[in-house]
Design a protein around this motif. Structure first.
Motif, short mmCIF file in Angstrom:
data_model
loop_
_atom_site.label_atom_id
_atom_site.label_comp_id
_atom_site.label_asym_id
_atom_site.label_seq_id
_atom_site.Cartn_x
_atom_site.Cartn_y
_atom_site.Cartn_z
N THR A 29 2.47 18.06 -13.98
CA THR A 29 2.32 16.63 -13.73
C THR A 29 2.89 16.31 -12.36
O THR A 29 3.98 16.79 -12.02
N GLN A 41 3.32 12.94 -9.42
CA GLN A 41 3.26 11.49 -9.25
C GLN A 41 3.35 11.13 -7.78
O GLN A 41 3.94 11.85 -6.98
N ARG A 91 -2.34 14.77 -13.96
CA ARG A 91 -1.94 15.79 -14.92
C ARG A 91 -2.96 16.92 -14.96
O ARG A 91 -4.17 16.66 -15.05
N THR A 106 2.75 3.52 -9.65
CA THR A 106 2.80 4.98 -9.72
C THR A 106 1.48 5.52 -10.22
O THR A 106 1.02 5.18 -11.32
N GLN A 166 3.64 7.28 -5.36
CA GLN A 166 3.70 5.82 -5.33
C GLN A 166 2.62 5.27 -4.41
O GLN A 166 2.43 5.77 -3.29
N GLU A 183 -0.24 8.89 -11.51
CA GLU A 183 0.16 10.17 -12.09
C GLU A 183 -1.07 11.05 -12.28
O GLU A 183 -2.10 10.58 -12.75
#
Length: 495
Positions: free
Chosen positions: A482, A484, A471, A467, A486, A469
């Motif tokens: 935020t 995300q 921000r 993952t 994959q 991420e």
């Protein structure tokens, strides 16, 4: 004063650049300059109610009230104003009350008398001569009215009988402009606010009006950006206003401001064409967001909340429940929100992140350390009398270089996407990327968003699929966010 050390100067410049990137644009204007509410004169016939309504509007700090000015009230049975007659009493009471409370009126021109059009419908375009006589009289009677809205939602068949007609609408505007110029009035002419999602879409209507010269007749372009989603949602019409502004610039009117003469959301227990069910607090939140967004554009001249007072007390009818106050004039949370916004309170808008990422294995050359390379590259000893040839020297150097090099396998993660900050065109900002690793905490790296977009590539043997991420830390204008995505290993290898 001594010379500033170069290292300190570099640090200061870097800090300033980072601050400029991170800081969003300042608000273009205070909400009090553009805020208004819509009123209907048929709800203001009782003098006590009328005074309570105007006092309530003035208490919010708003400066504008948008009021229907029904022509068919003034000349119900035939043309009389050109002889100095007409039933002006009901409109006089409304305009005079607005004056007493320091409020500026946006008067809506429409409501054609039966005798003044082919069909007799209140929303049929009138014959030019009687309309011009009426508007001449209205401008002279109410010189204090600073803006007139020419019709209401002309792209919607509900307000254009027998159907929307850009040609007839432009001729109506031409009549109004001819009168305004002839009287010598300074009042602004605003094209009737367009409704989204009706018979003729907004951009088609805009183009049709422009082709007929309509944009040269007005001082403001009216839009009613109702949406089924929150104002700062990318799908909302509030977020498409910049497209309208840009199209006006392409058509030669970059100076033509937008007047949002209607926008609102009803409190209702049932879904409707205005969106999902909304409670009182959700209506107040939409109001805050709408003004937070609209004030960020200096080409938005007005945002009028539709409307001040509920028109009935049917809980399931959305048309009844747009008000800042209930039918009995008791306040909703949106009334307090409206007052706070005008006083300077600003809601934080929601940013949006679109994100893509991928991972690939890559074999990269890696140099040995200088000490180790020198060990393998040390030349052999030769007798002083026998010097190596130039060709032999070159061959030995190549062999030493190959021995000093080796390949290593790393993972390469690419992250790209876009950051949308409502009300900030082409934003520059910083975001933090957290990358998955084989062990230990995720690797955090700051990257720059330039003009709304970002792209970065990271390499290392410890990176792995998983993952990613991203921000955005937010600001005094925008909420943090935020996102995300994959990333999965790919068999593709780059050398």
């Amino acid at each position: 004063m001594g010379t500033v050390p170069r290292r300190l100067l570099t640090f200061v410049v870097a800090v300033v650049v980072l601050a400029l990137l991170a800081a969003p644009a300042a608000h273009a204007r205070p909400a009090r300059d553009i805020a208004g509410v819509a009123l209907h004169p048929w709800q203001l016939q009782n003098s006590s109610v009328r005074e309570r309504v105007f006092a309530g509007v003035a208490a919010t700090g708003a400066q504008w009230v948008r009021v229907d000015m029904p022509w068919n009230w003034v000349e119900e049975r035939g043309p009389t104003v050109k002889w100095g007659h007409g039933s002006w009493g009901a409109l006089d009471a409304v305009v005079n009350s607005a004056d007493r409370h320091g409020l500026k009126v946006i008067g809506i021109l429409g409501f054609t008398p039966r005798w003044a059009s082919d069909s007799g419908d209140p929303w049929a375009y009138p014959y030019a001569r009687p309309f011009e006589d009426f508007f001449t009289a209205a401008l002279r009677r109410y010189p204090q009215i600073p803006a007139w809205e020419l019709w209401n939602e002309p792209n919607f068949s509900r307000f254009s009988k027998p159907g929307p007609d850009p040609g007839k609408f432009v001729e109506f505007m031409r009549s109004a402009r001819r009168v305004r110029d002839g009287v010598g009035s300074q009042a602004k002419l605003i094209s009737g606010g367009l409704a989204p999602g009706v018979d003729i879409d907004i951009f088609t209507w805009l183009n049709e009006v422009a082709i007929r010269g309509g944009l040269s007749l007005i001082d403001g372009f009216g839009v009613h950006p109702y949406s089924v989603v929150d104002p700062d949602d990318p799908r909302s019409w509030m977020m498409k206003l910049e497209m309208i502004h840009n199209r006006l610039a392409e058509l030669g009117r970059p100076d033509l401001p937008l007047w949002l003469t209607e926008y609102g959301s009803p409190t209702t227990q049932a879904a409707s064409g205005y969106g999902p069910p909304l409670n009182d607090q959700q209506q107040a939140d939409r109001l805050r967001n709408a003004f937070a967004l609209a004030t960020r554009f200096d080409w938005i001249e007005n945002l009028t909340w539709y409307e001040y007072r509920d028109s009935c007390d049917e809980a399931l009818d959305p048309e009844c429940n747009f008000g800042l106050v209930h039918l009995d004039l008791s306040g909703k949370p949106s009334y307090d929100a409206f007052r706070e916004v005008i006083a300077g309170a600003t809601a934080k808008l929601r940013p949006q992140l679109t994100l893509t990422s991928r991972i690939r294995a890559a074999r990269l050359p890696a140099r040995r350390s200088a000490a180790r390379a020198s060990k393998f590259a040390a030349p052999a000893k030769h007798k002083a009398s026998k010097r190596p040839s130039a060709k032999r020297k070159a061959s030995k150097r190549k062999r030493a270089k190959r021995r000093a090099m080796k390949t290593r396998t790393v993972n390469r993660i690419t992250v790209s996407g876009a950051l949308t900050l409502p009300g900030t065109p082409w934003p520059n900002a910083f975001i933090k990327v957290l990358l998955p690793r084989r062990s230990g905490p995720r690797k955090a790296v700051a990257i720059v968003v330039k003009e709304g977009y970002f792209w970065a590539r990271f390499e290392g043997p410890e990176l792995r699929s998983g993952t990613v991420e991203v921000r955005y830390s937010g600001s005094d204008v925008y909420l943090p966010l935020t996102a995300q995505v994959q990333v999965v290993s790919s068999a593709t290898t780059k050398r």
